[in-house]
Design an enzyme around this catalytic site. Structure first.
Site, PDB file in Angstrom:
ATOM      1  N   SER A  88      -0.086  -2.067  -2.011  1.00 49.51           N
ATOM      2  CA  SER A  88       0.402  -2.481  -0.693  1.00 49.51           C
ATOM      3  C   SER A  88       1.877  -2.855  -0.733  1.00 49.51           C
ATOM      4  O   SER A  88       2.613  -2.634   0.230  1.00 49.51           O
ATOM      5  CB  SER A  88      -0.434  -3.654  -0.173  1.00 49.51           C
ATOM      6  OG  SER A  88      -0.311  -4.784  -1.016  1.00 49.51           O
ATOM      7  N   ASP A  99      -1.570  -9.836  -3.284  1.00 54.57           N
ATOM      8  CA  ASP A  99      -1.205  -9.802  -4.689  1.00 54.57           C
ATOM      9  C   ASP A  99      -0.134  -8.739  -4.917  1.00 54.57           C
ATOM     10  O   ASP A  99       0.253  -8.011  -3.997  1.00 54.57           O
ATOM     11  CB  ASP A  99      -2.429  -9.548  -5.568  1.00 54.57           C
ATOM     12  CG  ASP A  99      -3.108  -8.217  -5.254  1.00 54.57           C
ATOM     13  OD1 ASP A  99      -2.607  -7.482  -4.370  1.00 54.57           O
ATOM     14  OD2 ASP A  99      -4.126  -7.904  -5.881  1.00 54.57           O
ATOM     15  N   ASP A 101       0.508  -5.520  -7.348  1.00 49.01           N
ATOM     16  CA  ASP A 101       0.093  -4.565  -8.369  1.00 49.01           C
ATOM     17  C   ASP A 101       1.366  -4.026  -9.004  1.00 49.01           C
ATOM     18  O   ASP A 101       2.272  -3.552  -8.300  1.00 49.01           O
ATOM     19  CB  ASP A 101      -0.707  -3.411  -7.767  1.00 49.01           C
ATOM     20  CG  ASP A 101      -1.986  -3.884  -7.099  1.00 49.01           C
ATOM     21  OD1 ASP A 101      -2.749  -4.615  -7.750  1.00 49.01           O
ATOM     22  OD2 ASP A 101      -2.214  -3.535  -5.922  1.00 49.01           O
ATOM     23  N   ASP A 154      -1.556  -8.104 -10.838  1.00 50.16           N
ATOM     24  CA  ASP A 154      -2.405  -7.209 -11.637  1.00 50.16           C
ATOM     25  C   ASP A 154      -1.470  -6.228 -12.345  1.00 50.16           C
ATOM     26  O   ASP A 154      -0.834  -5.392 -11.703  1.00 50.16           O
ATOM     27  CB  ASP A 154      -3.398  -6.460 -10.751  1.00 50.16           C
ATOM     28  CG  ASP A 154      -4.339  -7.407 -10.025  1.00 50.16           C
ATOM     29  OD1 ASP A 154      -4.607  -8.505 -10.549  1.00 50.16           O
ATOM     30  OD2 ASP A 154      -4.803  -7.058  -8.926  1.00 50.16           O
ATOM     31  N   LYS A 215      -6.353  -2.202   7.600  1.00 55.18           N
ATOM     32  CA  LYS A 215      -6.676  -3.140   6.515  1.00 55.18           C
ATOM     33  C   LYS A 215      -7.165  -4.468   7.064  1.00 55.18           C
ATOM     34  O   LYS A 215      -8.125  -5.054   6.550  1.00 55.18           O
ATOM     35  CB  LYS A 215      -5.449  -3.343   5.626  1.00 55.18           C
ATOM     36  CG  LYS A 215      -5.084  -2.152   4.759  1.00 55.18           C
ATOM     37  CD  LYS A 215      -3.864  -2.433   3.897  1.00 55.18           C
ATOM     38  CE  LYS A 215      -4.117  -3.556   2.921  1.00 55.18           C
ATOM     39  NZ  LYS A 215      -2.998  -3.738   1.974  1.00 55.18           N
ATOM     40  N   TYR A 224     -13.696  -3.961   2.839  1.00 55.85           N
ATOM     41  CA  TYR A 224     -12.480  -3.720   2.062  1.00 55.85           C
ATOM     42  C   TYR A 224     -12.718  -4.247   0.655  1.00 55.85           C
ATOM     43  O   TYR A 224     -12.527  -5.422   0.368  1.00 55.85           O
ATOM     44  CB  TYR A 224     -11.292  -4.450   2.706  1.00 55.85           C
ATOM     45  CG  TYR A 224      -9.945  -4.114   2.085  1.00 55.85           C
ATOM     46  CD1 TYR A 224      -9.133  -3.135   2.646  1.00 55.85           C
ATOM     47  CD2 TYR A 224      -9.483  -4.786   0.958  1.00 55.85           C
ATOM     48  CE1 TYR A 224      -7.905  -2.823   2.093  1.00 55.85           C
ATOM     49  CE2 TYR A 224      -8.252  -4.475   0.392  1.00 55.85           C
ATOM     50  CZ  TYR A 224      -7.469  -3.497   0.968  1.00 55.85           C
ATOM     51  OH  TYR A 224      -6.251  -3.188   0.418  1.00 55.85           O
TER      52      TYR A 224
END
Length: 548
Positions: A88, A99, A101, A154, A215, A224
């Site tokens: 995202s 978060d 990524d 992450d 979303k 989701y």
């Protein structure tokens, strides 16, 4: 609107927005801001600080490894690794609390198993601001999970076949995949897929706003979650991008109703593609597995193919099961009905109704409660909870298969934590149980007998025991990691569920004890969606006793 255009149709309509469409889009964007779906300047600064500090840690890590391996000083000075956000954040649709990524791209002599998961993880564990560090080397896409300055990160790793990683490395060039294993290719694909999606949509701004809406809707409706067998961010992004391709001049208030109309009626397992599937066919000697049911019979079993647009193509809906596909389709139908009402009203308002939350615990009367408990503390609990969560979709599949579809499952993707100071640490997951809404009428000869018998009780003991034993095959299981599966009615849900629902502004509806679906009194012969057993609380054998 067409319910299912050909996969490679360039467009359905080139019609652009009217003044009313633009006004409706402005209302929609205003609602998104009111809902807190855009990050503040302060939150943006925190995320930039996280990435800046993370790049510093990674750069020092690579230089130290380069020096330890005896490379000359000049190469040590040049040594670095890229830290590239994806998901995202890269798509530009991250919101408050999202978060990050991120992918670390390192040189050929820095490996994943030791250097990333042992050396870098150890360095991060000692880094100020890093908490809840959890390496997961056995994941489908190996990852280090952590919080950095309070932001969930992450972190993936990919080493490329280059002694020095250039700052302008082009990951879209498939030659970068030479000599890489499949786990590394999957790690690289997060960045590559996000970039290709943005390249393939005709209007990135319209795509981003529409994806934010979808979303927000998917999270509100509880569909989701890739790990739970629904769709994750990539799957929903590809679906939205496809609608943008089909209506290249449309604005979000036009795209959103068309999104729900198309995919509420989509005839799965026909695939959703943003571009034609490509194979290497020996040109670069890659020979990586590509999702293509024409060549791979196993791919024909996939239920909801949503295909990533870069080589090697993969199905981002791989985890979708019959149970989760049914739930997704039902919710898309609800969204379609709401959007059609908004369209008939001229798009003047009503978008808030689309994002109204689905109250899972008001919808069902019977549940399977899955408790993941760890006696070893928070670190063990986070690890065990993550493993149990990754297996839950298999429980739904088992129940529906073992009852021949007479008992339907809806897995709730959210975990509910027991009281904060309670020991041992425990998290609970829930699966809603229900009967099929439409069942064929019984033969006339069976009607009288059916009216005389009590509700059918499903014996799920073997099902729950089989699932529990399968979970206990976890490679990294440790003493104190325990699992319990039990049937509960709505009135018997744990108090911490009601407490967390109240904190979110919702009051749980408690039904009377004699509610029909939880009663054992005689009825009209309808199936009772509950188990004749109360729980499956199975201990894992001691070390040396096998995995279940």
């Amino acid at each position: 609107m067409a319910s299912q255009p050909p996969p490679q149709a360039e467009h359905i309509s080139l019609v652009g927005p009217t003044a009313a469409d633009l006004e409706a889009t402005a209302r929609l964007e205003s609602l998104l801001r009111e809902e807190g779906l855009y990050v503040t300047d302060e939150e943006t600064a925190v995320r930039e600080e996280v990435l800046r500090d993370l790049r510093g840690v990674v750069d020092r890590w690579v230089k130290r490894l380069t020096r330890q391996r005896g490379y000359p000083d000049g190469m040590v000075d040049q040594a670095t690794a890229l830290v590239l956000p994806f998901g995202s954040y890269r798509l530009g649709v991250h919101g408050r609390g999202s978060d990050i990524d991120a992918l670390v791209v390192g040189p050929s002599y820095v490996d994943r198993d030791r250097d990333f998961f042992f050396v870098l993880a150890g360095t991060l564990a000692e880094t100020a601001g890093v908490t809840e560090l959890q390496p997961v080397p056995s994941a489908h896409v190996p990852v280090i999970n952590m919080r950095f300055h309070g932001v969930q990160v992450d972190l993936l790793y990919a080493r490329v076949c280059l002694p020095v990683v250039p700052g302008d490395l082009d990951l879209s060039d498939r030659s970068v995949l030479r000599g890489l294993d499949l786990a590394t290719v999957r790690s690289l694909n997060g960045v590559r897929v996000a970039d290709e999606i943005l390249r393939l949509v005709p209007d990135a701004g319209a795509f981003r706003t529409t994806l934010r809406c979808v979303k927000h809707w998917a999270k509100a409706r509880g569909v989701y979650s890739n790990v739970a067998g629904f769709l994750g961010g990539v799957g929903w992004a590809i679906l939205v991008a496809r609608v943008c391709q089909l209506y290249p001049n449309a604005v979000p208030s036009m795209l959103l109703p068309r999104f729900f109309r198309i995919f509420a009626q989509w005839r799965w397992p026909n695939p959703v593609l943003l571009r034609a599937i490509e194979h290497d066919d020996g040109k670069l000697g890659l020979h990586l597995p590509v999702w293509d049911p024409r060549r791979n019979p196993r791919d024909r079993t996939h239920l909801m193919p949503i295909v990533t647009p870069v080589y090697p193509c993969m199905n981002s809906g791989y985890n979708v099961s019959q149970a989760t596909l049914r739930v997704i389709t039902e919710h898309l139908g609800v969204g379609d009905a709401v959007c059609q009402g908004i369209v008939k009203a001229g798009g003047a308002g009503g978008w808030g109704e689309l994002f109204r939350p689905f109250h899972f615990f008001d919808e069902y009367k019977s549940y399977l409660q899955v408790d993941a408990t760890a006696l070893g503390g928070e670190v063990d609990h986070r690890e065990w909870k993550g493993w149990v969560e990754s297996r839950l979709r298999l429980l739904s599949a088992r129940v529906e298969a073992d009852t021949s579809g007479k008992l339907l499952c809806h897995l709730h993707p959210q975990a509910y934590a027991a009281e904060p100071h309670e020991r041992p640490c425990k998290s609970s997951f829930f699966v809603g149980l229900s009967k099929p809404k439409q069942q064929p009428p019984p033969p006339p000869a069976a009607v009288a007998a059916a009216q005389q018998k009590q509700k059918q009780l499903f014996d799920l003991r073997a099902t729950m025991e089989g699932f529990t034993q399968e979970v206990y095959t976890y490679e990294y299981w440790r003493t104190g990691m325990e699992l319990k599966v039990a049937h509960v009615s709505r009135k018997d849900l744990p108090s911490y569920v009601a407490r967390q629902l109240r904190s979110g502004g919702h009051q749980l509806k408690r039904k009377r004890v004699d509610d029909e679906s939880c009663s054992s009194s005689p009825s009209d012969g309808s199936d009772d969606p509950r188990s004749s057993s109360s729980s499956a609380d199975i201990k894992r054998p001691a070390a040396g006793g096998g995995g279940g």
